[in-house]
Design a protein around this motif. Structure first.
Motif, PDB file in Angstrom:
ATOM      1  N   SER A  28    -108.677 -30.953   9.102  1.00  0.00           N
ATOM      2  CA  SER A  28    -107.244 -31.244   9.001  1.00  0.00           C
ATOM      3  C   SER A  28    -106.475 -30.698  10.193  1.00  0.00           C
ATOM      4  CB  SER A  28    -106.676 -30.628   7.712  1.00  0.00           C
ATOM      5  OG  SER A  28    -107.300 -31.169   6.583  1.00  0.00           O
ATOM      6  N   LYS A 162    -102.164 -37.366  13.653  1.00  0.00           N
ATOM      7  CA  LYS A 162    -102.692 -37.337  12.287  1.00  0.00           C
ATOM      8  C   LYS A 162    -103.406 -38.648  11.973  1.00  0.00           C
ATOM      9  CE  LYS A 162    -101.364 -37.328   7.418  1.00  0.00           C
ATOM     10  NZ  LYS A 162    -102.059 -38.620   7.165  1.00  0.00           N
ATOM     11  N   ASP A 166    -107.372 -39.030  11.115  1.00  0.00           N
ATOM     12  CA  ASP A 166    -107.905 -39.689   9.927  1.00  0.00           C
ATOM     13  C   ASP A 166    -108.886 -40.794  10.302  1.00  0.00           C
ATOM     14  OD1 ASP A 166    -106.297 -38.000   8.498  1.00  0.00           O
ATOM     15  OD2 ASP A 166    -104.740 -39.500   8.078  1.00  0.00           O
ATOM     16  N   GLU A 167    -108.568 -41.545  11.363  1.00  0.00           N
ATOM     17  CA  GLU A 167    -109.456 -42.632  11.793  1.00  0.00           C
ATOM     18  C   GLU A 167    -110.739 -42.091  12.416  1.00  0.00           C
ATOM     19  OE1 GLU A 167    -111.197 -46.208  12.751  1.00  0.00           O
ATOM     20  OE2 GLU A 167    -109.552 -45.803  11.364  1.00  0.00           O
ATOM     21  N   SER A 170    -113.481 -40.628  10.212  1.00  0.00           N
ATOM     22  CA  SER A 170    -114.198 -41.534   9.324  1.00  0.00           C
ATOM     23  C   SER A 170    -115.620 -41.721   9.842  1.00  0.00           C
ATOM     24  CB  SER A 170    -113.480 -42.886   9.254  1.00  0.00           C
ATOM     25  OG  SER A 170    -113.595 -43.579  10.493  1.00  0.00           O
TER      26      SER A 170
END
Length: 383
Positions: A28, A162, A166-167, A170
């Motif tokens: 994060s 952010k 997140d991408e 993955s």
């Protein structure tokens, strides 16, 4: 130039940052807080960046204080563009995704101005292409990250990062880690404490100060005509709030004091440390003493209120005027909302306070409140 290395700390931190684990929140983002001038930026550049690279990461580093006149959002975008420019394959694919079939890399066919915040190609898309090109995790290190939220573009850049995080985290890519550092824990916490913040819930830790191993390294390299006792110097270092520059300045003062007997070197070094501390405090207070009565009043109230400072509430306005009457009884004036706004703008211009884009204020230097209190400047502020 020779630097004190903190390789063990850097390696340990790099491994934790890049760890892939369902029980770790480091994906994060990681936030490190340390007071200014305690060696944090040197550690990032000289220790953490090489450690992250050794662990296989592509490191992108940006210091949001390097150019205080630049918008922090633009600074982040320019840093990403500079890295992309090193990878022709990425530029080619981004150009084609922008609808350009023929690409002249290095020419004028594709402008990197298209990459950024609302410029056609998002930071998320650009970093994803970069991740696929290098086939390794990307570590984005942002020094003085609290500056990002002083502008709307800075806020936008954080949310763009952010989305990229997140991408890239993955299964289709190789990961993105954001390491953000700051010199004020309360300011840094604003980037991850609220639901409306891009990195909500990311861990925030205090960065370890330099310790006895640094003091031993420092003493070993001195040539002052007589050795210094590291144990005694460490106590002086603590008194100097763990700021290496004060040790160096004291050493220079002793080094250029010609004719100093060897048996007086240790005593003179301790005196020089106290002189450096006093000079630093005197300079800060000199700026404060040159403020207008309304500016001084607002600063005093802010120093006492801390996180609870609400600059335009009725109770705060009452406190302003109570302090103004106590400290400047001959001034025939009152502070209203407009006057408070003017004072805050002037304090920000003088780099005494900091303002987030959403209107939250804080002292620029965390130690200023303590210094003002010790000088008796906060005695008249209602608690």
């Amino acid at each position: 130039m020779e630097f004190f290395r903190r390789e063990e700390l850097a390696t340990n931190l790099a491994k934790k940052v890049l760890e892939v684990s369902p029980t770790s929140a480091s994906s994060s983002g990681l936030f490190l807080a340390a007071p200014r001038r305690t060696g944090k930026s040197t550690f990032l550049r000289e220790d953490l960046r090489p450690a992250l690279e050794k662990e296989g990461a592509l490191v992108l580093y940006v210091d949001l204080w390097e150019d205080r006149s630049a918008d922090p959002g633009e600074t982040i975008v320019h840093m990403v563009r500079a890295e992309l420019a090193k990878h022709e394959g990425v530029i080619t694919r981004l150009a084609r995704s922008a609808g350009m079939e023929k690409v002249a890399v290095g020419g004028l066919s594709f402008s990197q101005d298209r990459i950024g915040l609302g410029d056609g190609i998002s930071l998320s898309t650009a970093l994803a292409e970069l991740s696929d090109e290098v086939k390794r995790p990307i570590a984005l290190v942002i020094d003085e990250a609290q500056q990002a939220i002083v502008s709307e573009k800075g806020n936008d850049a954080l949310f763009a990062l952010k989305a990229a995080r997140d991408e890239l985290n993955s299964s289709r890519h190789f990961g993105l880690r954001v390491v953000a550092t700051g010199s004020n824990r309360d300011k840094l916490a604003m980037l991850r404490a609220g639901r409306d913040q891009a990195f909500m819930g990311a861990p925030l830790i205090n960065f370890p100060t330099l310790g006895m191993d640094y003091v031993q390294w420092f003493c070993h390299r001195l040539n002052l005509g007589a050795p210094l006792d590291p144990a005694r110097v460490y106590e002086l270092f603590k008194r100097a709030s763990f700021r290496p520059e004060l040790l160096g300045a004291a050493a220079d003062a002793v080094r250029f004091e010609f004719g100093l007997p060897p048996d007086q070197v240790s005593t003179r070094f301790a005196e020089a440390i106290d002189e450096q501390i006093a000079e630093s405090e005197r300079e800060q207070l000199r700026v404060v003493h040159n403020l207008t009565p309304p500016q001084s009043t607002v600063l005093r109230v802010m120093a006492v209120r801390g996180e609870k400072f609400a600059p335009f509430e009725a109770a705060t306005i009452e406190s302003y005027n109570a302090v103004l009457q106590a400290t400047s009884p001959n001034v025939d004036a009152k502070i209203d909302v407009s006057g408070a706004q003017q004072a805050l703008a002037a304090l920000q211009e003088k780099a005494l306070i900091w303002r987030a884009a959403r209107g939250v204020y804080a002292l620029e230097e965390t130690g200023l409140a303590t210094l003002m209190a010790s000088a008796g400047m906060l005695d008249d502020v209602p608690r």
